[in-house]
Design a protein around this motif. Structure first.
Motif, PDB file in Angstrom:
ATOM      1  N   LYS A  31     -61.254  32.702  51.642  1.00  0.00           N
ATOM      2  CA  LYS A  31     -61.150  31.538  52.510  1.00  0.00           C
ATOM      3  C   LYS A  31     -61.859  31.836  53.818  1.00  0.00           C
ATOM      4  N   PRO A  32     -62.545  30.843  54.358  1.00  0.00           N
ATOM      5  CA  PRO A  32     -63.159  31.061  55.667  1.00  0.00           C
ATOM      6  C   PRO A  32     -62.083  31.132  56.749  1.00  0.00           C
ATOM      7  N   VAL A  33     -62.293  32.020  57.707  1.00  0.00           N
ATOM      8  CA  VAL A  33     -61.358  32.202  58.815  1.00  0.00           C
ATOM      9  C   VAL A  33     -61.896  31.460  60.028  1.00  0.00           C
ATOM     10  N   ASP A  34     -61.042  30.666  60.666  1.00  0.00           N
ATOM     11  CA  ASP A  34     -61.420  29.940  61.878  1.00  0.00           C
ATOM     12  C   ASP A  34     -60.526  30.434  63.014  1.00  0.00           C
ATOM     13  N   PRO A  35     -61.059  31.306  63.891  1.00  0.00           N
ATOM     14  CA  PRO A  35     -60.230  31.878  64.954  1.00  0.00           C
ATOM     15  C   PRO A  35     -59.765  30.864  65.995  1.00  0.00           C
ATOM     16  N   ARG A  36     -60.286  29.641  65.961  1.00  0.00           N
ATOM     17  CA  ARG A  36     -59.842  28.609  66.906  1.00  0.00           C
ATOM     18  C   ARG A  36     -58.491  28.026  66.525  1.00  0.00           C
ATOM     19  N   LEU A  37     -58.103  28.165  65.261  1.00  0.00           N
ATOM     20  CA  LEU A  37     -56.860  27.548  64.792  1.00  0.00           C
ATOM     21  C   LEU A  37     -55.647  28.322  65.309  1.00  0.00           C
ATOM     22  N   TRP A  38     -54.579  27.573  65.616  1.00  0.00           N
ATOM     23  CA  TRP A  38     -53.368  28.209  66.112  1.00  0.00           C
ATOM     24  C   TRP A  38     -52.142  27.395  65.766  1.00  0.00           C
ATOM     25  N   GLN A 103     -55.209  31.003  60.418  1.00  0.00           N
ATOM     26  CA  GLN A 103     -56.649  30.845  60.602  1.00  0.00           C
ATOM     27  C   GLN A 103     -57.404  30.498  59.323  1.00  0.00           C
ATOM     28  N   THR A 104     -56.732  30.551  58.188  1.00  0.00           N
ATOM     29  CA  THR A 104     -57.363  30.106  56.944  1.00  0.00           C
ATOM     30  C   THR A 104     -56.821  28.757  56.479  1.00  0.00           C
ATOM     31  N   ALA A 105     -55.890  28.205  57.243  1.00  0.00           N
ATOM     32  CA  ALA A 105     -55.395  26.859  56.935  1.00  0.00           C
ATOM     33  C   ALA A 105     -56.481  25.855  57.325  1.00  0.00           C
ATOM     34  N   GLN A 127     -48.740  21.146  61.339  1.00  0.00           N
ATOM     35  CA  GLN A 127     -50.190  21.067  61.154  1.00  0.00           C
ATOM     36  C   GLN A 127     -50.822  21.989  62.188  1.00  0.00           C
ATOM     37  N   VAL A 128     -51.627  22.944  61.728  1.00  0.00           N
ATOM     38  CA  VAL A 128     -52.289  23.828  62.692  1.00  0.00           C
ATOM     39  C   VAL A 128     -53.296  23.017  63.486  1.00  0.00           C
ATOM     40  N   GLY A 129     -53.510  23.435  64.711  1.00  0.00           N
ATOM     41  CA  GLY A 129     -54.440  22.729  65.573  1.00  0.00           C
ATOM     42  C   GLY A 129     -55.454  23.677  66.181  1.00  0.00           C
TER      43      GLY A 129
END
Length: 135
Positions: A31-38, A103-105, A127-129
């Motif tokens: 899964k791609p990781v998006d470090p902006r998600l929290w 971060q993979t959600a 819901q992650v934002g």
């Protein structure tokens, strides 16, 4: 009959071949990781002393020590003192694992988080934002 000095080679081949035989049954999902998600929580890993200090019965999980204002966690109803136990049915055992799960959600896609609150399991929907700047 296998010669005595050939045995290590036979074992090496058997070890290397066995996993290949099962490759059709395994699915690897990257899964791609998006470090902006929290999620918007500060957490503490459970240790015996933390469990005793806060009278936590859970065998594993992460203690929520802070909820950021305006965060997805605040909107979902997660509270200070909750112990995060599961993320979409997956047992949460470390801070690194939870960070990876967040971060993979997918952005704005709902997840079910099971927390222990006052010794009882509670499920919340979140819901992650995107993490706001400065945090």
């Amino acid at each position: 009959m296998i010669r005595r000095n050939a045995l290590p080679y036979v074992l090496l081949i058997a070890i290397a071949v066995v996993p290949v035989c099962f490759m059709d049954k395994l699915t690897f999902q990257v899964k791609p990781v998006d470090p902006r998600l929290w999620l918007g929580v500060e957490i503490v890993e459970l240790t015996p002393s933390i469990k005793q200090q806060y009278d936590i019965q859970a065998a594993s999980g992460l203690l929520v020590s802070r909820i950021f204002n305006g965060s997805p966690a605040r909107s979902s109803g997660i509270s200070d003192g909750d112990v995060i136990r599961r993320w979409n049915g997956i047992s949460v055992i470390s801070a690194q694992q939870l960070q990876y799960l967040i971060q993979t959600a997918r952005l704005n896609e709902g997840v079910t988080i099971t927390v222990e609150r006052l010794g009882k399991p509670v499920s919340v929907y979140a819901q992650v934002g995107i993490r706001p700047g400065g945090i």
